[in-house]
Write an enzyme that holds these catalytic residues in place. Sequence first.
Site, PDB file in Angstrom:
ATOM      1  CG  ASP A  14      -7.174  -7.193   7.211  1.00  0.00           C
ATOM      2  OD1 ASP A  14      -6.177  -7.005   7.935  1.00  0.00           O
ATOM      3  OD2 ASP A  14      -7.446  -6.462   6.239  1.00  0.00           O
TER       4      ASP A  14
ATOM      5  CE  LYS B  82      -6.906  -3.722   5.516  1.00  0.00           C
ATOM      6  NZ  LYS B  82      -5.526  -4.027   5.633  1.00  0.00           N
TER       7      LYS B  82
ATOM      8  CB  SER C  34      -0.419  -3.624   8.097  1.00  0.00           C
ATOM      9  OG  SER C  34      -1.569  -2.890   7.765  1.00  0.00           O
TER      10      SER C  34
ATOM     11  CB  CYS D  73       1.000  -6.253  14.184  1.00  0.00           C
ATOM     12  SG  CYS D  73       2.161  -4.927  13.845  1.00  0.00           S
TER      13      CYS D  73
ATOM     14  NE  ARG E   1       0.057  -8.679   2.558  1.00  0.00           N
ATOM     15  CZ  ARG E   1      -0.444  -8.272   3.719  1.00  0.00           C
ATOM     16  NH1 ARG E   1      -1.524  -8.830   4.234  1.00  0.00           N
ATOM     17  NH2 ARG E   1       0.133  -7.292   4.388  1.00  0.00           N
TER      18      ARG E   1
ATOM     19  CE1 TYR F 222       0.980  -6.623  -2.836  1.00  0.00           C
ATOM     20  CE2 TYR F 222      -0.067  -4.911  -1.529  1.00  0.00           C
ATOM     21  CZ  TYR F 222       0.508  -6.158  -1.633  1.00  0.00           C
ATOM     22  OH  TYR F 222       0.591  -6.952  -0.525  1.00  0.00           O
TER      23      TYR F 222
ATOM     24  NE  ARG G 180      -2.263  -1.324   3.573  1.00  0.00           N
ATOM     25  CZ  ARG G 180      -1.689  -0.559   4.474  1.00  0.00           C
ATOM     26  NH1 ARG G 180      -1.761   0.768   4.375  1.00  0.00           N
ATOM     27  NH2 ARG G 180      -1.064  -1.066   5.502  1.00  0.00           N
TER      28      ARG G 180
ATOM     29  CG  HIS H 136      -6.810  -2.930  10.322  1.00  0.00           C
ATOM     30  ND1 HIS H 136      -5.507  -2.497  10.397  1.00  0.00           N
ATOM     31  CD2 HIS H 136      -6.798  -3.976   9.451  1.00  0.00           C
ATOM     32  CE1 HIS H 136      -4.745  -3.250   9.616  1.00  0.00           C
ATOM     33  NE2 HIS H 136      -5.500  -4.156   9.034  1.00  0.00           N
TER      34      HIS H 136
HETATM   35  P1  GTP Z   1      -2.107  -7.744   7.612  1.00  0.00           P
HETATM   36  O1  GTP Z   1      -2.656  -8.782   6.706  1.00  0.00           O
HETATM   37  O2  GTP Z   1      -1.051  -6.922   6.959  1.00  0.00           O
HETATM   38  O3  GTP Z   1      -3.141  -6.863   8.216  1.00  0.00           O
HETATM   39  O4  GTP Z   1      -1.264  -8.510   8.771  1.00  0.00           O
HETATM   40  P2  GTP Z   1      -1.706  -9.343  10.059  1.00  0.00           P
HETATM   41  O5  GTP Z   1      -1.970  -8.421  11.195  1.00  0.00           O
HETATM   42  O6  GTP Z   1      -2.781 -10.298   9.708  1.00  0.00           O
HETATM   43  O7  GTP Z   1      -0.357 -10.129  10.421  1.00  0.00           O
HETATM   44  P3  GTP Z   1       0.027 -11.680  10.309  1.00  0.00           P
HETATM   45  O8  GTP Z   1      -0.817 -12.542  11.198  1.00  0.00           O
HETATM   46  O9  GTP Z   1       0.055 -12.033   8.870  1.00  0.00           O
HETATM   47  O10 GTP Z   1       1.497 -11.690  10.899  1.00  0.00           O
HETATM   48  C1  GTP Z   1       2.527 -10.898  10.345  1.00  0.00           C
HETATM   49  C2  GTP Z   1       3.863 -11.351  10.841  1.00  0.00           C
HETATM   50  O11 GTP Z   1       3.921 -11.373  12.280  1.00  0.00           O
HETATM   51  C3  GTP Z   1       4.243 -12.760  10.393  1.00  0.00           C
HETATM   52  O12 GTP Z   1       5.596 -12.745   9.981  1.00  0.00           O
HETATM   53  C4  GTP Z   1       4.090 -13.592  11.629  1.00  0.00           C
HETATM   54  O13 GTP Z   1       4.975 -14.678  11.626  1.00  0.00           O
HETATM   55  C5  GTP Z   1       4.383 -12.621  12.759  1.00  0.00           C
HETATM   56  N1  GTP Z   1       3.637 -12.978  13.990  1.00  0.00           N
HETATM   57  C6  GTP Z   1       2.307 -13.209  14.086  1.00  0.00           C
HETATM   58  N2  GTP Z   1       1.947 -13.545  15.341  1.00  0.00           N
HETATM   59  C7  GTP Z   1       3.082 -13.506  16.081  1.00  0.00           C
HETATM   60  C8  GTP Z   1       3.363 -13.751  17.468  1.00  0.00           C
HETATM   61  O14 GTP Z   1       2.488 -14.065  18.281  1.00  0.00           O
HETATM   62  N3  GTP Z   1       4.656 -13.605  17.861  1.00  0.00           N
HETATM   63  C9  GTP Z   1       5.649 -13.246  16.983  1.00  0.00           C
HETATM   64  N4  GTP Z   1       6.887 -13.118  17.452  1.00  0.00           N
HETATM   65  N5  GTP Z   1       5.420 -13.029  15.669  1.00  0.00           N
HETATM   66  C10 GTP Z   1       4.156 -13.152  15.221  1.00  0.00           C
HETATM   67  C1  SPV Z   2      -2.769  -4.547   5.495  1.00  0.00           C
HETATM   68  O1  SPV Z   2      -1.780  -3.931   5.059  1.00  0.00           O
HETATM   69  O2  SPV Z   2      -3.293  -4.279   6.620  1.00  0.00           O
HETATM   70  C2  SPV Z   2      -3.348  -5.652   4.701  1.00  0.00           C
HETATM   71  C3  SPV Z   2      -2.878  -5.835   3.327  1.00  0.00           C
HETATM   72  O3  SPV Z   2      -4.238  -6.341   5.177  1.00  0.00           O
HETATM   73  S1  SPV Z   2      -3.632  -4.721   2.199  1.00  0.00           S
HETATM   74  O4  SPV Z   2      -4.804  -5.370   1.634  1.00  0.00           O
HETATM   75  O5  SPV Z   2      -2.636  -4.437   1.172  1.00  0.00           O
HETATM   76  O6  SPV Z   2      -4.047  -3.531   2.904  1.00  0.00           O
HETATM   77 MN    MN Z   3      -4.702  -5.678   7.351  1.00  0.00          MN
END
Ligand code: GTP
Ligand code: SPV
Ligand code: MN
Length: 593
Positions: free
Chosen positions: A280, A209, A251, A253, A375, A200, A72, A229
């Site tokens: 999400d 979003k 994002s 996290c 992704r 993208y 983004r 979110h």
């Molecule tokens: P968006 O799709 O961008 O909104 O991301 P998200 O909030 O869904 O994050 P996601 O669950 O995909 O995790 C992103 C990164 O954080 C990955 O590399 C995970 O491995 C890492 N991660 C997720 N949960 C944990 C956790 O509990 N501990 C640690 N150390 N890393 C984590």
């Molecule tokens: C984020 O960045 O929080 C996502 C991926 O979930 S996107 O759809 O690119 O916003």
């Molecule tokens: Mn997201």
Amino acid sequence: MEKLTKNQNVLKWIDENVALVNPDKIVWIDGSKEQIEELRAEACKTGEMYKLNQDLLPECYLHRTAVNDVARVEHRTFICAETEEAAGPTNNWMDPAKAYDMLYSIAKDSYKGRTMYVIPYSMGPIGSPLSKIGVELTDSIYVVLNMAIMTRVGKAVFDALGDSDDWVRGLHCRCQIDEENRYICHFPQDNTIISVNSGYGGNVLLGKKCFALRIASNQGHNEGWMAEHMLILGVENPQGEIKYICGAFPSACGKTNLAMLIPPEGYKNKGYKVWCVGDDIAWLRKGEDGRLYAINPENGFFGVAPGTNDKSNPNALESTKQGTIFTNVVHNLDDDTVWWEGLDKNPPTNNAIDWKGNKWDGSTATEPGAHPNSRFTSPAVNCPCISSEFENPQGVPISAIVFGGRRAKLAPLVYQSKDWNHGVFVGSIMASETTAAATGAVGVVRRDPMAMLPFCGYNMADYFQHWINIGKTLDADKAPKIFNVNWFRKDDEGNFMWPGFGENLRVLDWIIDRCEGKVDAKEVEIGYIPNAEDIDIDGLDGITVDDINEMLSIDKALWLEETKGIEEFYAKFDGKIPAELTEALNTLKENSK
Ligand code: GTP
Ligand code: SPV
Ligand code: MN
């Protein structure tokens, strides 16, 4: 081709846009399997997608975006509200008339030699009172195929819309994928989104979003509901009772990971289960019984690939095994499969292509083969732990709201707010180290209230007030309790102190006990923290009650320093921050001295 609707507002808007972008032909997306199959074949013919090994990964495809177009673009994202104040100091603003002029001149004739795809889509189950409808025009098959996974698309959406004018207009033009002319613009007063020069994810899948957060947050503000979110999950206890929790983390996290977590062995043996409702985005509204209900407006996952593996998130990995589009991962040409950093310890070696399209060898490479923000787009129904309530048009009742982010030192593993308004304060002071999900520096602490900084479509001070107002409509005993978690606290050597992932259920367990009034807590400077022995560490190798105490410790000096950052952030709003929040900030300052 036959038009799929007689809705005059829709037809007129399409005509206007056809005159503007000048496509060679128009294809209406009816949502049928045959049409999807045709589009996949066409995308493979043009090289836009690669068909992967259909025995190992049935109906799976790979796509690479342009190297300048992988996340983004927040600095090129605009809220074109009528006034700059309505957009607020955290959004880029452009005068709507000027923005339309500029965008129309970029979009003019940009579909020449291309096809216009008309995608009718529903955010939320079709026909649910909590759902909303959008129509996206795009010149990208990749967008069509992703939208067909992420949302409910097809003729049934137009049937549900009927003659109504309550739908969101979205125009996407790939143009030349020119970074200098890339704009993602939102017109809340017109329920309109225009996105140019990107291909993208979050820039172009306009239901996600752009609509479900930036436009929908405006709609929720006007109509008395919330677009957030947030992930939504259900924790089922051994008695079979399910409590639902929403979690807002910035994002990349950990939302997808938490939403699909697998209980630790001991919990599993006792009979605990976790159900995913959403990973999400959540739309929340007060139900007839006075509780807050949430739906997931999406129909699929657009998940971060790197780090996803059979240990960290087996449910997400399983979800990618069928009907998935992979974006910017490694292509293993040996068996036509995919790979990314953190999938396993066996990267493809002599016969692979990296996310940029170059030859790549995992045994000698110095650069990652998959982009850090690569992704997978997977249907929600693929997820082994998808909730039986996923399609429930009324949503699920929420017991707790959990905020969180990446804070190496400051925030404790978990703490609870004192009440709803203090919880709004806790959300408003969220900050997190930035990730690869947006372009820009990674690892810098930035304030990200409610994980909505890049997604709140109006003045954030009004958004905080909206949260407070929603709280006023909920009885105190029915309002969700509000918490903050930090899975990312680090020790002095820079290692994560908490094992995270499935083990996070141990913290959710305490959160649910708090909601039920089953466990005590300690009042500290920032709210309530657990008594360390109330976090179940049974079966957790190498973690002691002392370690938990360390993860829960409050460094007053750091918090006092933090209040300066919060104060600076609040000051941007020229006195518009609700008094409830400035009072809570003063209390935190006093407590931290
Ligand atoms: P968006 O799709 O961008 O909104 O991301 P998200 O909030 O869904 O994050 P996601 O669950 O995909 O995790 C992103 C990164 O954080 C990955 O590399 C995970 O491995 C890492 N991660 C997720 N949960 C944990 C956790 O509990 N501990 C640690 N150390 N890393 C984590
Ligand atoms: C984020 O960045 O929080 C996502 C991926 O979930 S996107 O759809 O690119 O916003
Ligand atoms: Mn997201």
